[in-house]
Scaffold this active site. Structure first.
Site, PDB file in Angstrom:
ATOM      1  N   ILE A 195     -20.792 -30.640 -25.303  1.00  0.00           N
ATOM      2  CA  ILE A 195     -22.205 -30.328 -25.570  1.00  0.00           C
ATOM      3  C   ILE A 195     -22.978 -31.613 -25.881  1.00  0.00           C
ATOM      4  O   ILE A 195     -24.113 -31.796 -25.420  1.00  0.00           O
ATOM      5  CB  ILE A 195     -22.341 -29.317 -26.733  1.00  0.00           C
ATOM      6  N   THR A 216     -21.505 -23.269 -35.500  1.00  0.00           N
ATOM      7  CA  THR A 216     -20.997 -22.207 -34.636  1.00  0.00           C
ATOM      8  C   THR A 216     -21.205 -20.829 -35.249  1.00  0.00           C
ATOM      9  O   THR A 216     -21.260 -20.687 -36.476  1.00  0.00           O
ATOM     10  CB  THR A 216     -19.478 -22.444 -34.412  1.00  0.00           C
ATOM     11  N   ASP A 217     -21.250 -19.814 -34.383  1.00  0.00           N
ATOM     12  CA  ASP A 217     -21.324 -18.431 -34.887  1.00  0.00           C
ATOM     13  C   ASP A 217     -20.006 -17.989 -35.518  1.00  0.00           C
ATOM     14  O   ASP A 217     -19.960 -16.968 -36.217  1.00  0.00           O
ATOM     15  CB  ASP A 217     -21.741 -17.464 -33.764  1.00  0.00           C
ATOM     16  N   GLU A 218     -18.923 -18.758 -35.287  1.00  0.00           N
ATOM     17  CA  GLU A 218     -17.611 -18.325 -35.813  1.00  0.00           C
ATOM     18  C   GLU A 218     -17.556 -18.349 -37.330  1.00  0.00           C
ATOM     19  O   GLU A 218     -16.659 -17.747 -37.923  1.00  0.00           O
ATOM     20  CB  GLU A 218     -16.487 -19.190 -35.228  1.00  0.00           C
ATOM     21  N   TYR A 255     -10.285 -23.621 -37.698  1.00  0.00           N
ATOM     22  CA  TYR A 255     -11.503 -24.219 -37.119  1.00  0.00           C
ATOM     23  C   TYR A 255     -12.751 -23.667 -37.785  1.00  0.00           C
ATOM     24  O   TYR A 255     -13.601 -24.424 -38.277  1.00  0.00           O
ATOM     25  CB  TYR A 255     -11.549 -23.971 -35.604  1.00  0.00           C
ATOM     26  N   LYS A 269     -15.618 -25.507 -40.133  1.00  0.00           N
ATOM     27  CA  LYS A 269     -17.051 -25.576 -39.790  1.00  0.00           C
ATOM     28  C   LYS A 269     -17.889 -24.925 -40.899  1.00  0.00           C
ATOM     29  O   LYS A 269     -18.962 -25.421 -41.249  1.00  0.00           O
ATOM     30  CB  LYS A 269     -17.322 -24.893 -38.449  1.00  0.00           C
ATOM     31  N   PRO A 289      -4.500 -17.117 -17.813  1.00  0.00           N
ATOM     32  CA  PRO A 289      -3.902 -16.497 -19.010  1.00  0.00           C
ATOM     33  C   PRO A 289      -4.946 -15.829 -19.902  1.00  0.00           C
ATOM     34  O   PRO A 289      -5.718 -16.497 -20.584  1.00  0.00           O
ATOM     35  CB  PRO A 289      -3.266 -17.695 -19.729  1.00  0.00           C
TER      36      PRO A 289
END
Ligand code: NAD
Ligand code: DAU
Length: 352
Positions: A11, A132-134, A158, A162, A213
């Protein structure tokens, strides 16, 4: 001048290229060049004096302080991070080091420099943190999309790292008055994405005739946004965002993973006919702690800053697939020994 961190990654590089193409100020680009950073992403700027590249770590205060003293940026856009959830599951330490401790050291270097600026420069300065939306955790099928007031509930190393960095940004604004902005964006896809993430992995594997996968039953949902639209959102927030605020960024494009992979197969069948790509789809062992669904409510950035995505999921995906088909040399360059080792480690249980 603006200082961009992580501007050799997916990004960040798209942002730097777009920013300069649109006549933005010169950029000093601080990047550690981890496995995910690639100077080849910035090749069009090789002879462009508006781009200054500095190899270094956001956690190295001396390096950051020297860049601040030399270039006196009027803003910082912080993309630098370890960004891949699966890698954070196999080895969380780097995520803590860069995303938490690195962000803290970056903030400390910036705070010291910014505090001593003349009043007008201090007031005009901006620190934009790209997140991030996470951080909001996982939604059920019928839950409302994440808003800026959704409580944090990160589930992976992760997303926890964040979320920690987002809290530090918030604290530096509230405690020290640092003029911060935070963006929390949904899943990006587009040119220059390292082929460990779902979309580019599926494209490169399909082109090579390798298995595609899909984790678990493929019903996990992500909200997809073309990277150019994310870059436009970051520019809009930097230009007009209210200091101390958070802006959620998303494309209103929720898709099940299996549908994403099927769309890629369909577009590839048109762009590179002759193979049954969907026949390569292979269900593999699920990601531990796999979040079921992410969805973003972007109403705030749309209403306050007039931002809206330009690409639809289908148009963005076609552009992306075309880019990968046209950039075989870029792909060959990133398919390093480290990359092959990562693929065999992560997919050891599921694929031949
Ligand atoms: P990426 O992994 O492609 O790139 C990260 C870049 O940061 C690389 O160039 C890497 O070399 C650099 N970097 C890593 N550690 C560093 C350090 N300690 N010091 C300096 N540079 C360092 O990541 P991306 O997908 O481009 O994501 C960029 C940012 O956007 C991240 O903060 C990520 O959390 C956030 N984000 C990503 C997505 C997505 O879908 N990819 C969505 C929302 C938010
Ligand atoms: O939501 C924003 C986040 O999106 C960013 O903060 C992260 O940096 C970015 O990596 C991305 O995280 P995800 O975990 O959602 O992205 P990833 O591409 O790894 O996976 C997308 C979905 O596809 C997820 O449900 C897991 C699944 N998946 C992924 C891979 C790599 C598969 O089914 N198979 C795979 O091989």
């Amino acid at each position: 001048m603006i200082l961009v961190t992580g501007g050799a990654g997916f990004i960040g590089a798209n942002f730097v290229l777009d920013w300069l193409a649109q006549g933005g100020e010169p950029v000093v680009n601080l990047d550690k060049l981890t496995y995910a950073g690639n100077l080849g992403n910035l090749a069009p700027l090789k002879h462009d004096a508006r781009h200054v590249f500095a190899r270094g770590d956001i956690g190295d205060r001396a390096v950051v302080e020297a860049l601040l003293r030399t270039h006196r940026p009027r803003a910082i856009v912080n993309f630098a991070a370890e960004s891949h959830v699966d890698r954070s599951i196999h080895g969380p330490a780097e995520f803590i080091a860069t995303n938490i401790v690195g962000t803290f050291n970056l903030l400390e270097a910036v705070r010291g420099w910014w505090s001593a600026l003349p009043d007008a420069e201090r007031a005009a300065f901006r620190f934009l943190h790209v997140s991030t939306d996470e951080v909001y955790g996982s939604l059920g099928p019928a839950d409302r999309p994440f808003s800026e007031t959704t409580a944090f509930a990160p589930n992976s190393p992760y997303s926890a790292s964040k979320a920690s960095s987002d809290h530090l940004i918030r604290a530096y604004h509230h405690t020290y008055g640092l003029p911060t902005l935070t963006t929390n964006c949904s899943n990006n896809y587009g040119p220059l994405q390292f082929p460990e993430k779902l979309v580019p992995l599926m494209i490169v594997n399909a082109i090579a005739g390798k298995p595609l996968p899909v984790y678990g039953d493929g019903r996990n949902v992500r909200d997809w946004l073309y990277v150019g639209d994310h870059c436009a959102a970051v520019r809009a927030v930097l230009a007009g965002g209210r200091v101390g605020e958070i802006y959620n960024v998303g494309g209103n494009s929720e898709r099940k993973n299996l549908d994403v992979v099927r769309t890629i197969c369909e577009i590839l069948a048109q762009e590179l006919p002759g193979r049954d790509y969907a026949a390569l789809i292979t269900f593999v062992e699920d990601r531990p702690g796999h979040d079921l669904r992410y969805a973003i409510d972007p109403a705030k950035i749309c209403a306050e800053l007039g931002w809206a995505p330009v690409e639809t999921f289908e148009s963005g995906m076609r552009r992306t697939i075309r880019w990968y088909l046209d950039h075989a040399a870029w792909l060959a360059a990133v398919a390093s020994k480290e990359y092959r080792q990562w693929i065999s480690l992560n997919y050891a249980a599921g694929m031949a």
